[in-house]
Design a protein around this motif. Structure first.
Motif, PDB file in Angstrom:
ATOM      1  N   VAL A   3      71.596  87.478 -28.032  1.00 15.33           N
ATOM      2  CA  VAL A   3      70.734  86.544 -27.089  1.00 15.33           C
ATOM      3  C   VAL A   3      70.715  85.070 -27.902  1.00 15.33           C
ATOM      4  O   VAL A   3      70.453  85.046 -28.971  1.00 15.33           O
ATOM      5  CB  VAL A   3      69.451  86.996 -26.745  1.00 15.33           C
ATOM      6  CG1 VAL A   3      68.485  86.013 -25.866  1.00 15.33           C
ATOM      7  CG2 VAL A   3      69.373  88.564 -26.134  1.00 15.33           C
ATOM      8  N   VAL A   4      70.980  84.199 -27.104  1.00 16.95           N
ATOM      9  CA  VAL A   4      70.917  82.838 -27.522  1.00 16.95           C
ATOM     10  C   VAL A   4      69.676  82.227 -27.450  1.00 16.95           C
ATOM     11  O   VAL A   4      69.006  82.306 -26.296  1.00 16.95           O
ATOM     12  CB  VAL A   4      71.947  81.958 -26.868  1.00 16.95           C
ATOM     13  CG1 VAL A   4      71.995  80.541 -27.356  1.00 16.95           C
ATOM     14  CG2 VAL A   4      73.364  82.476 -26.867  1.00 16.95           C
ATOM     15  N   ASN A   5      68.917  81.616 -28.437  1.00 21.31           N
ATOM     16  CA  ASN A   5      67.618  81.103 -28.324  1.00 21.31           C
ATOM     17  C   ASN A   5      67.760  79.435 -28.097  1.00 21.31           C
ATOM     18  O   ASN A   5      68.331  78.852 -28.820  1.00 21.31           O
ATOM     19  CB  ASN A   5      66.506  81.395 -29.585  1.00 21.31           C
ATOM     20  CG  ASN A   5      66.457  82.825 -29.469  1.00 21.31           C
ATOM     21  OD1 ASN A   5      65.554  83.200 -28.697  1.00 21.31           O
ATOM     22  ND2 ASN A   5      66.724  83.533 -30.552  1.00 21.31           N
ATOM     23  N   ILE A   6      67.285  79.109 -27.235  1.00 23.77           N
ATOM     24  CA  ILE A   6      67.457  77.611 -26.739  1.00 23.77           C
ATOM     25  C   ILE A   6      66.552  76.952 -27.248  1.00 23.77           C
ATOM     26  O   ILE A   6      65.463  77.039 -26.987  1.00 23.77           O
ATOM     27  CB  ILE A   6      67.644  77.464 -24.979  1.00 23.77           C
ATOM     28  CG1 ILE A   6      68.980  78.262 -24.574  1.00 23.77           C
ATOM     29  CG2 ILE A   6      67.802  76.145 -24.806  1.00 23.77           C
ATOM     30  CD1 ILE A   6      68.917  78.241 -23.258  1.00 23.77           C
ATOM     31  N   SER A   7      66.916  75.884 -27.861  1.00 22.23           N
ATOM     32  CA  SER A   7      65.856  74.905 -28.683  1.00 22.23           C
ATOM     33  C   SER A   7      65.778  73.506 -28.055  1.00 22.23           C
ATOM     34  O   SER A   7      65.015  72.959 -28.832  1.00 22.23           O
ATOM     35  CB  SER A   7      66.267  74.876 -30.151  1.00 22.23           C
ATOM     36  OG  SER A   7      67.542  74.360 -30.378  1.00 22.23           O
ATOM     37  N   ASN A   8      66.658  73.087 -26.899  1.00 29.12           N
ATOM     38  CA  ASN A   8      66.409  71.858 -26.563  1.00 29.12           C
ATOM     39  C   ASN A   8      67.209  71.648 -25.346  1.00 29.12           C
ATOM     40  O   ASN A   8      67.751  72.435 -24.943  1.00 29.12           O
ATOM     41  CB  ASN A   8      66.888  70.921 -27.671  1.00 29.12           C
ATOM     42  CG  ASN A   8      68.234  70.906 -28.047  1.00 29.12           C
ATOM     43  OD1 ASN A   8      69.010  70.860 -27.071  1.00 29.12           O
ATOM     44  ND2 ASN A   8      68.633  70.904 -29.380  1.00 29.12           N
TER      45      ASN A   8
END
Length: 106
Positions: A3-8
């Motif tokens: 899973v990709v953790n979106i930071s912006n």
């Protein structure tokens, strides 16, 4: 793929505008139902490896992004196709509902 953790916002935009369907889980660490959904999301990420992008947005860190997509309660899971929201699932849902939503746009 994990899973990709979106930071912006920039990262979010580039992810949802890919040629693959994208499932995004809006969540928070203090949210009980979010903790219940997390393993379901992980399982979907494994099952759709290479076919779809699975991502998470922590609303405590990305409140503006949550507001932009009218996320009023969590967990909220959005499915995007070509950058457009096509499905919205609010609250705890079983893995099959996430899979069904992705299958509709694959």
């Amino acid at each position: 793929m994990s899973v990709v953790n979106i930071s912006n916002q920039t990262e979010f935009s580039s992810i949802i505008n890919t040629d693959k369907p994208v499932l995004v889980d809006f969540w928070a660490a203090w949210c009980g139902p979010c903790k219940m959904v997390a393993p379901e999301i992980e399982a979907v990420a494994q099952a759709y490896d290479g076919k779809a992008v699975i991502a998470k947005v922590n609303i405590d860190e990305q409140g503006e992004l949550a507001g932009q997509y009218n996320v009023m309660s969590i967990p909220t899971v959005l499915v995007f196709k070509n950058g457009q929201e096509v499905t919205r699932l609010v609250g705890y849902r079983p893995r099959k509902e996430f899979s069904d939503a992705l299958d509709k746009v694959l």
